[in-house]
Design an enzyme around this catalytic site. Sequence first.
Site, PDB file in Angstrom:
ATOM      1  N   PRO A   2       0.853  -1.205  -0.113  1.00  0.00           N
ATOM      2  CG  PRO A   2      -0.014  -1.305   1.843  1.00  0.00           C
ATOM      3  CD  PRO A   2       0.401  -2.128   1.208  1.00  0.00           C
ATOM      4  CD  GLU A   3       4.051   2.360  -3.663  1.00  0.00           C
ATOM      5  OE1 GLU A   3       4.180   3.912  -4.519  1.00  0.00           O
ATOM      6  OE2 GLU A   3       5.187   1.729  -3.697  1.00  0.00           O
TER       7      GLU A   3
END
Length: 274
Positions: A2-3
Site C-alpha cells: 500500500p502506497e
Amino acid sequence: MPELPEVETIVADLRPHLVGRTIVRCELRFPSIVRHPEPEVFIDSITGLTIEGVGRRGKFILIPLGEGRLLVVHLGMSGQLRLVDAATEIANHTHAILDLDDGRQLRYRDPRRFGRLLLGTEDELLTSGTLPRLGPEPIDPAFDAEQLFQRLRRRRASLKAVLLDQGTVAGVGNIYADESLHRARLRPDRLAKSLSRKSVRRLHESLRDSLEVAIRNRGSSVDTYRDAWGEIGNQQESLLVYGRAGEPCMTCGRPLSIVRIAGRSTVFCRRCQR
DNA sequence: CTGGGCTCCTGCCCGC
DNA sequence: TGCGGGCAGGAGCCCA
C-alpha cells in the site's frame, strides 16, 4: 504494497461507512501491533469514542475520534483494513478488531506485521516520534514544481532514494517511485541535486499523473494489497515498469533493466531514462 | 546532518 | 512431492 493511491482508495471507501459510528469494543489479538500507547491503555481509551472522519497523510490513515484523539493506521507492507459484518470468519493474522455500533467490525490484518496502530493527540504522536514528520502531499494542488525543485536541490542522494524518503514527499513507495521516474524519463540513480528546473517540472507532473491514474484505478494489487472490501485494485495491469524487469519498454521496446538502489529493486529503461 | 545498511516478518517461488 | 533457501519491502534505528 500500500502506497498513497492504495491508502487513498481505502480511506475514500471507508469514510461514508465509518463517520458517525461509535467504537463499542476493541480486541487486540496481537497487542504489539499497537505501538502507542500501551495496548491496555489503547483499548481503554478507544472504547466508546465516535469516529469523526477518515483521512490520509502520506501512507498513514488518520481517523479522528473526538476529544482531539486520533487513531493512526500504517499498513506497512501487508496491512489490510477491512470493514466486515461481525459474523464474518476471522482471517488468520487478524491483529485488531474494532466493534462498531452498527454490528460491523473494522479489522486490521497484517501477515508480515510491518504495520502499526497508534492512538493519541496529534501533538503527542508527533513529539513522541511515533508519527514522523512528512513532506508535502504530491497530489496537493498547492504543491508546485518549484517546491519540489527546492527540496531536490538540497539532496545529495539518488532520485530514487529521495522519492522514497517520506520527509521529502509523502506517500511514494517503490511502485510509484519507479513509475514516476519512467514517465519523467529520468534515471533513478541520477543525483537529485543534478536536476534542472525543467527536469523537475517533468518529475512533478509525472508524480502527480502516476498517483492520480492509480487512484482512479483503485490502486495496484501486485502483492497482498486489498481494499476495505477485500477486493483487488486494477492499476497493476497498467504499470509501465514496476514488476516488468526484462520485459520490453512500452516506449522503445528495449528490455527493462533492474538494479538495486537505496536497498530497493528498481526497474527502468536505460534508453528512455536519462 | 546525511545517507546507507540492517532489521523486523511471512509468504511465495525456485531448485534440488 | 516436499522442503530449504532466498527474496520481497516500509521505515525505524544505528553508524560512518
